[in-house]
Design an enzyme around this catalytic site. Structure first.
Site, short mmCIF file in Angstrom:
data_model
loop_
_atom_site.label_atom_id
_atom_site.label_comp_id
_atom_site.label_asym_id
_atom_site.label_seq_id
_atom_site.Cartn_x
_atom_site.Cartn_y
_atom_site.Cartn_z
N HIS A 94 0.83 -1.20 0.00
CA HIS A 94 0.00 0.00 0.00
C HIS A 94 0.86 1.25 0.00
O HIS A 94 0.69 2.15 -0.83
CB HIS A 94 -0.91 -0.02 1.24
CG HIS A 94 -1.95 1.05 1.24
ND1 HIS A 94 -3.30 0.77 1.20
CD2 HIS A 94 -1.86 2.41 1.29
CE1 HIS A 94 -3.99 1.91 1.21
NE2 HIS A 94 -3.13 2.92 1.28
N GLU A 95 1.83 1.33 0.91
CA GLU A 95 2.65 2.53 1.03
C GLU A 95 3.62 2.68 -0.14
O GLU A 95 3.92 3.80 -0.58
CB GLU A 95 3.41 2.52 2.35
CG GLU A 95 2.53 2.49 3.58
CD GLU A 95 1.57 3.67 3.69
OE1 GLU A 95 1.79 4.70 3.02
OE2 GLU A 95 0.58 3.55 4.43
N HIS A 98 1.95 4.46 -2.96
CA HIS A 98 1.92 5.91 -2.73
C HIS A 98 3.28 6.54 -3.02
O HIS A 98 3.37 7.60 -3.65
CB HIS A 98 1.51 6.22 -1.30
CG HIS A 98 0.07 5.94 -0.99
ND1 HIS A 98 -0.95 6.32 -1.83
CD2 HIS A 98 -0.53 5.35 0.08
CE1 HIS A 98 -2.12 5.96 -1.31
NE2 HIS A 98 -1.88 5.37 -0.15
#
Length: 205
Positions: A94-95, A98
């Site tokens: 997820h990170e 980003h």
């Protein structure tokens, strides 16, 4: 399902020639050279840290991880909110999505639609990657992305997710560098070229 390793390896094909890596150096392939040598391309080193998260951290209630940076650029894992290797894998993916969006594509996560776009992509690759049917995957992704975006934009977050949802779901970068956003599709929010490497943001994982 893509792993954190997949994202890092595909990061070597970033448009600016940079490299995403979790190590600051690469070992020489020459047997008589024991020292570590810096790659010829620019290296973006991402530290991975663990800490207990509470009200005094950037991680709001329920968040399992967050990005800290830009110097040093780090993914901080909330050790008191992660209970399995699967959950650790999810938040890393997820990170990293980003970080890729901000670093390589110059997306500004302070903009509602650009944040929503990145949150849809991150949820698709992480929390909702095990959905077996497209219908259930869409529901999962839209729900996760809406919650995350509304943490930053309480009033307009849901609309931002709805506005970019279809395009973001089809945006497979870095695994497909020909995706619409990467090529500057006119229907996508315009990335800002001077965006900091890591912008203050809080999203629920």
């Amino acid at each position: 399902r893509h792993s954190a390793e997949d994202i890092l390896s595909h990061g070597t094909d970033m448009p600016n020639g940079g490299v995403l890596t979790t190590s600051p150096a690469v070992k020489s392939t020459q047997p008589d050279q024991d020292q570590f040598q810096t790659p010829s391309r620019n290296v973006t080193t991402i530290a991975v840290e663990c800490q207990t998260c509470g009200s005094d951290t950037r991680a709001e209630a329920g968040a399992r991880a967050f990005v800290r940076g830009p110097e040093p650029l780090s993914i901080v894992l909330c050790s008191n909110r992660l209970s399995s290797q699967r959950e650790v894998d999810e938040v890393l993916v997820h990170e990293l999505i980003h970080i890729y969006d901000v670093h390589s594509r110059k997306m500004d996560l302070r903009d509602c639609k650009q944040l929503a776009h990145s949150e849809v992509r991150a949820a698709r690759e992480a929390e909702c990657s095990n959905s077996f049917a497209q219908f259930t995957a869409n529901i999962c992704v839209k729900d996760k992305a809406t919650v995350a975006t509304r943490n930053m934009f309480p009033d307009e977050g849901k609309k931002c997710v709805c506005d970019v949802f279809t395009e973001a779901m089809n945006d497979m970068a870095p695994f497909n560098v020909k995706s619409g956003y990467a090529k500057g599709n006119n229907n996508s929010p315009s990335p800002r070229q001077n965006t900091p490497l890591s912008t203050p943001r809080q999203s629920e994982r």
